[in-house]
Design an enzyme around this catalytic site. Structure first.
Site, PDB file in Angstrom:
ATOM      1  N   ARG A 107       0.885  -1.177   0.000  1.00 58.32           N
ATOM      2  CA  ARG A 107       0.000   0.000   0.000  1.00 58.32           C
ATOM      3  C   ARG A 107       0.915   1.217   0.000  1.00 58.32           C
ATOM      4  O   ARG A 107       1.695   1.419   0.942  1.00 58.32           O
ATOM      5  CB  ARG A 107      -0.907  -0.010   1.232  1.00 58.32           C
ATOM      6  CG  ARG A 107      -1.628   1.316   1.438  1.00 58.32           C
ATOM      7  CD  ARG A 107      -2.716   1.258   2.470  1.00 58.32           C
ATOM      8  NE  ARG A 107      -3.867   0.552   1.952  1.00 58.32           N
ATOM      9  CZ  ARG A 107      -5.087   0.600   2.486  1.00 58.32           C
ATOM     10  NH1 ARG A 107      -5.304   1.333   3.560  1.00 58.32           N
ATOM     11  NH2 ARG A 107      -6.090  -0.072   1.957  1.00 58.32           N
ATOM     12  N   HIS A 134      -7.392   0.774  -6.379  1.00 62.04           N
ATOM     13  CA  HIS A 134      -7.574  -0.090  -5.200  1.00 62.04           C
ATOM     14  C   HIS A 134      -8.197  -1.418  -5.674  1.00 62.04           C
ATOM     15  O   HIS A 134      -9.344  -1.735  -5.369  1.00 62.04           O
ATOM     16  CB  HIS A 134      -8.480   0.617  -4.187  1.00 62.04           C
ATOM     17  CG  HIS A 134      -8.437   0.037  -2.806  1.00 62.04           C
ATOM     18  ND1 HIS A 134      -7.632  -1.036  -2.460  1.00 62.04           N
ATOM     19  CD2 HIS A 134      -9.117   0.368  -1.668  1.00 62.04           C
ATOM     20  CE1 HIS A 134      -7.816  -1.321  -1.182  1.00 62.04           C
ATOM     21  NE2 HIS A 134      -8.704  -0.490  -0.681  1.00 62.04           N
ATOM     22  N   GLN A 137     -10.023  -4.052  -3.266  1.00 58.20           N
ATOM     23  CA  GLN A 137     -11.343  -3.646  -2.783  1.00 58.20           C
ATOM     24  C   GLN A 137     -12.404  -3.923  -3.852  1.00 58.20           C
ATOM     25  O   GLN A 137     -13.490  -4.432  -3.554  1.00 58.20           O
ATOM     26  CB  GLN A 137     -11.343  -2.157  -2.421  1.00 58.20           C
ATOM     27  CG  GLN A 137     -12.665  -1.672  -1.875  1.00 58.20           C
ATOM     28  CD  GLN A 137     -12.998  -2.247  -0.505  1.00 58.20           C
ATOM     29  OE1 GLN A 137     -12.183  -2.161   0.407  1.00 58.20           O
ATOM     30  NE2 GLN A 137     -14.167  -2.847  -0.353  1.00 58.20           N
ATOM     31  N   ASP A 223     -17.225   7.462  -1.502  1.00 59.47           N
ATOM     32  CA  ASP A 223     -16.010   7.241  -0.719  1.00 59.47           C
ATOM     33  C   ASP A 223     -15.712   8.546   0.014  1.00 59.47           C
ATOM     34  O   ASP A 223     -16.358   9.579  -0.234  1.00 59.47           O
ATOM     35  CB  ASP A 223     -14.859   6.864  -1.677  1.00 59.47           C
ATOM     36  CG  ASP A 223     -13.619   6.348  -0.964  1.00 59.47           C
ATOM     37  OD1 ASP A 223     -13.655   6.159   0.275  1.00 59.47           O
ATOM     38  OD2 ASP A 223     -12.594   6.140  -1.648  1.00 59.47           O
ATOM     39  N   CYS A 263     -16.343   1.476   0.467  1.00 64.20           N
ATOM     40  CA  CYS A 263     -15.185   0.619   0.810  1.00 64.20           C
ATOM     41  C   CYS A 263     -14.811   0.712   2.280  1.00 64.20           C
ATOM     42  O   CYS A 263     -14.123  -0.167   2.790  1.00 64.20           O
ATOM     43  CB  CYS A 263     -14.001   0.972  -0.072  1.00 64.20           C
ATOM     44  SG  CYS A 263     -13.314   2.626   0.208  1.00 64.20           S
ATOM     45  N   ARG A 291     -13.423  -8.981   1.597  1.00 63.93           N
ATOM     46  CA  ARG A 291     -11.989  -8.737   1.363  1.00 63.93           C
ATOM     47  C   ARG A 291     -11.202  -9.985   1.775  1.00 63.93           C
ATOM     48  O   ARG A 291     -10.284 -10.407   1.082  1.00 63.93           O
ATOM     49  CB  ARG A 291     -11.501  -7.532   2.195  1.00 63.93           C
ATOM     50  CG  ARG A 291     -12.051  -6.177   1.787  1.00 63.93           C
ATOM     51  CD  ARG A 291     -11.449  -5.678   0.492  1.00 63.93           C
ATOM     52  NE  ARG A 291      -9.993  -5.585   0.533  1.00 63.93           N
ATOM     53  CZ  ARG A 291      -9.300  -4.526   0.968  1.00 63.93           C
ATOM     54  NH1 ARG A 291      -9.924  -3.447   1.386  1.00 63.93           N
ATOM     55  NH2 ARG A 291      -7.970  -4.514   0.946  1.00 63.93           N
TER      56      ARG A 291
END
Ligand code: CP
Ligand code: NVA
Length: 309
Positions: A107, A134, A137, A223, A263, A291
């Site tokens: 990340r 991402h 996700q 988001d 998310c 996930r």
């Protein structure tokens, strides 16, 4: 000694539709076994290195727990407590770490950082979030959407808010799965065609007003207004995004069985109202749980290849 180039998952478009179908089949199987408390450990003696240059709850826990459940171990590395923080070139870190472990999750900030790392890695590299994408996700999110509503081809998802890493990854998924993205973003925070790329053309439609983007949508999603790495812009963003909150008014114009997705982490009262995220159309906890299962399928695929079931 020549080592064959490994497969990486750096952005959603790195995998084909057929590979996603396989991964979803494996996700379903792995999830069912996990729910029955049945041991499944194809990654015994295998090691995952996780490199976190930004904060995380879900990504950290799902990768570490997932790797342990598959019989392997996970090592957590951060910039501050490794030589990365003292200027060791990312290429050298990739060369060294990839001689010691079987798979790496990163990340970080710019997508070019993870691309440089992957170019010097002997083992598969997974994008655990960059400024641009991402993919882990969206892997879990598309799986969750299918789990709740079946096939997604021909469907519409409304993206309300920042054209960020989540948005660009949704657009990549739209191209692969044949759904459409309606997007409403404040001026100055709209889609950047350079990041979306020419392949995104025809897979999204821009709307000035959030309510128009949500009309008839099968999923409404949003988001945070300020993603990690953009904190200095927070105050300006709060003002710009205020008219782009997902509320019951927006959900009302979507399909009656529309899902709400996010998310997480979420800020109730900013990008979404509490009644929507905590309401009956919200599937945010399923997205978070998936996930774990989807990434276990991904780890199995990247480390072991296809398995016969
Ligand atoms: N959705 C997600 O990636 O959450 P974390 O930042 O907690 O990992
Ligand atoms: N867009 C958000 C997602 C967090 C999981 C961020 O990058 O901070």
């Amino acid at each position: 000694m020549t080592v064959p180039a490994p497969r990486h998952f750096l952005q959603f478009g790195d995998f084909s539709r057929e590979e996603f179908d396989y991964l979803f089949e494996r996700t379903r199987w792995i999830k069912q076994r996990f729910k029955r408390y049945e041991l499944y450990q194809p990654l015994r003696d295998r090691t995952l290195a996780m490199v976190f240059e930004k904060a995380s709850t879900r990504t950290r826990v799902s990768f570490e727990a997932g790797m342990n459940q598959l019989g392997g171990i996970a090592i957590n590395l951060t910039r501050g407590d490794t030589q990365l923080g003292r200027g060791e070139p990312i290429e050298d870190v990739a060369r060294v770490v990839s001689r010691m472990v079987d798979v790496i999750m990163i990340r970080t900030f710019g997508q070019t950082l993870i691309e440089r790392f992957a170019a010097h890695s002997r083992v598969p590299v997974i994008n655990g979030l960059t400024n641009e994408y991402h993919p882990c996700q969206i892997l879990a999110d598309v799986y969750t959407w299918i789990e709740h509503r079946g096939a997604v081809a021909g469907r519409t998802i409304a993206w309300i808010g920042d054209a960020n890493n989540m948005f660009y990854t949704w657009v990549q998924a739209a191209r692969i799965f044949g759904f459409h993205v309606n997007v409403a973003s404040p001026p100055g925070y709209a889609i950047d065609p350079a990041i979306a790329g020419p392949a995104a053309e025809g897979h999204y439609t821009r709307f000035a007003k959030p309510i128009d983007a949500c009309r008839g949508a099968d999923v409404v999603t949003t988001d945070v207004w300020t993603s990690m790495g953009f904190e200095a812009e927070n105050e300006v963003r709060m003002r710009a995004f205020a008219p782009f909150q997902v509320s019951a008014d927006l959900m009302r114009v979507a399909q009656p069985d529309a899902l709400f997705m996010h998310c997480l982490p979420a800020h109730r009262g900013e990008e979404v109202t509490a009644d929507v995220i905590d309401g009956p159309q919200s599937v945010v906890w399923d997205e978070a749980e998936n996930r774990l299962h989807a990434q276990k399928a991904l780890l199995e695929y990247l480390v072991c290849g296809r398995v016969a079931v």
